[in-house]
Design an enzyme around this catalytic site. Structure first.
Site: not given
Ligand code: NAP
Ligand code: MG
Length: 489
Positions: A192, A266, A300, A397
């Site tokens: 996804k 992650e 991240c 963050e």
């Molecule tokens: P997010 O809202 O958690 O989204 C990540 C993914 O999960 C997206 O595909 C999102 O879909 C999906 N998602 C959202 N709500 C969900 C739910 N309830 N159940 C299952 N999947 C769900 O994160 P983001 O704000 O888009 O991304 C930024 C974050 O990712 C930052 O906090 C960053 O630190 C973290 N990150 C971590 C790493 C690492 O390796 N540790 C790498 C990259 C990013 P949608 O896009 O449609 O909302």
């Protein structure tokens, strides 16, 4: 006469150098990639994806619902049971090598599309995201036939069907980090992608078809958070691999408790980049720039907290702000651009809100004198000084091009301040003393510690965090284990 040694006296203006988008051919509408074919979503829903640098509509993409997720999981299960799980490692490797080579061949097309859909500078998608994505497939192709040697004395068996959810900051690279180890170890997948950056994953589906990967081994279901949630809760998956925010990660962990499904997370980070007075300061300044302004700070493991030794604070800040003045913010498709577009309006507003909190709480703000494009989502590179550890900009963050600067006097104080965060993903240390690097690395509670460099990645090197940055490792031999049942003593 102009003194060329004085910063600010002489500014070079580059002519624009736009990358052509002619290599990309977009469809108007994308369906879901299930069972090796493009299918209409049973949900009947679609959503637009835009270019965040121009706000132009790029394509309409299917929004997978629970029924679509179910079809994808059934297809993945069938593909696993009807052959993929019994294929020899050598045969699996053959597919991974093919995918890696096709990614290399089409890397310019992928890089341009990544920049169009996500807003990152073309020089990054071209020089970082795509080469690393191909390198991950090559790396794991090499492991596919060596699993019995990777875990001495234990027999390695695949888990079954993996549900993989990825974010928008490195869409293709995150897809590769997820898919390559899962396939190498004999699992099938439902992937996804993030709502704002689905297009390269959909182009990857074409590559998988060209590589003649058996139908159903990889299924790609686009959608928003609800689509991801439906994947996580589907009873037919054996494992969830999630990269994203700590908030969503925690919810997934709570939901999976007691289900027997395996999980790797992650999540977010608030990395300290620690500069000692004996460091090569010009090199450190480049490392700070790369640490936080790389990919607009949408990283991240970004070095979002600079901890600088008090004795060199003014010197480092002076050189850093001088360097900042030379960064080019603007059109991500221009090959000279250093800082591209923020991925979405929502993310831009989140960054702006945190920057405003920094000003309100009394930190001093510095931004270079740059003109942001009138359309699209852009944010100037920002440095905060006089930051105290209790400020929100030092704790939360930001996931944007914003650096918070704190100071320390002794190595012990540096460790204490660096570890004063619920996260634990990465850290950087700048010093000329090897013994100090090792001393710091032993004490820093971070999954990755870079020494005299920052944001370096290699498929052979495991990556991952602990505490609120998640658990499990991706990359290298360590990245195989989360996709395997290891049987035997
Ligand atoms: P997010 O809202 O958690 O989204 C990540 C993914 O999960 C997206 O595909 C999102 O879909 C999906 N998602 C959202 N709500 C969900 C739910 N309830 N159940 C299952 N999947 C769900 O994160 P983001 O704000 O888009 O991304 C930024 C974050 O990712 C930052 O906090 C960053 O630190 C973290 N990150 C971590 C790493 C690492 O390796 N540790 C790498 C990259 C990013 P949608 O896009 O449609 O909302
Ligand atoms: Mg987009």
């Amino acid at each position: 006469m102009t003194d060329l040694t004085q910063p600010g006296e002489f500014t070079l203006e580059y002519a624009t150098a736009p990358e052509s988008t002619a290599i990309v051919s977009l469809r108007d509408t994308y369906g879901l990639f299930i069972g090796g074919a493009w299918v209409e979503p049973r949900s009947g829903s679609y959503f637009p994806t835009i270019n965040p640098a121009t706000e132009e509509h790029l394509a309409t993409v299917a929004e997978g619902g629970a029924e679509d997720i179910d079809l994808a999981v059934v297809a993945a299960r069938q593909a696993w049971e009807s052959g993929w799980r019994d294929l020899s490692g050598r045969q699996r490797a053959k597919y991974l090598y093919r995918i890696a080579r096709l990614l290399q061949e089409r890397s310019r097309e992928f890089a341009v599309l990544e920049t169009l859909d996500g807003g990152k500078p073309i020089k990054e998608s071209r020089d970082v995201d795509l080469p690393l994505a191909a390198a991950h497939f090559f790396h794991y192709a090499g492991w596919a036939d060596k699993l019995d040697y990777a875990f001495a004395g234990r027999r390695a068996a695949p888990l079954g069907v993996a549900g993989q959810i990825i974010p928008w900051n490195f869409p293709m690279l995150m897809a590769s980090w997820k898919l390559a180890p899962a396939l190498a170890t004999g699992n099938t997948v439902v992937l996804k992608p993030a709502e704002t950056t689905p297009l390269t994953a959909l182009l990857l589906a074409e590559v998988l078809q060209d590589a003649e990967l058996p139908p159903g081994v990889v299924n790609i279901v686009t959608g928003a958070g609800a689509t991801g949630a439906a994947l996580v809760s589907h009873p037919g998956i054996d494992k969830v691999a999630f990269t994203g925010s700590t908030g969503v990660g925690k919810r997934i962990q709570a939901e999976l408790a007691g289900t027997g499904k395996r999980l790797t997370l992650e999540l977010g980070g608030k990395a300290a980049n620690i500069v000692f007075e004996d460091a090569a300061l010009d090199q450190a300044v480049e490392g700070i720039v790369n640490g936080i302004w790389f990919n607009q700070g949408h990283v991240c493991c970004a070095g979002s907290r600079l901890l600088v030794q008090e004795s060199v604070h003014d010197l480092v800040l002076d050189r850093l702000t001088t360097r900042l003045d030379t960064l080019r913010v603007g059109d991500p498709l221009d090959k000279n651009t250093d800082i591209g577009a923020i991925n979405s309006r929502e993310q831009l507003e989140k960054i702006q809100e945190l920057v405003a909190s920094g000003v309100d709480e009394g930190a001093e703000i510095y931004q270079p004198d740059c003109v942001l494009p009138a359309k699209g989502f852009f944010h100037a590179p920002t440095v905060f000084t006089s930051v105290s550890p209790s400020h929100r900009i030092a704790r939360e963050e930001i996931f944007g091009p914003v650096l918070s600067v704190l100071t320390f006097r002794t190595p012990d104080e540096a460790v204490e301040k660096a570890n004063n965060t619920p996260y634990g993903l990465s850290a950087g240390v700048w010093t000329e003393k090897g013994s100090r690097i090792l001393w710091m690395a032993e004490r820093l509670r971070a999954g990755v510690v870079w020494a005299n460099t920052f944001n370096q990645f290699d498929p052979a090197s495991p990556f991952g965090g602990y505490r609120e940055s998640g658990f499990g490792r991706e990359g290298g031999r360590h990245g195989l284990a989360p996709y395997l049942n290891l049987v035997g003593a």
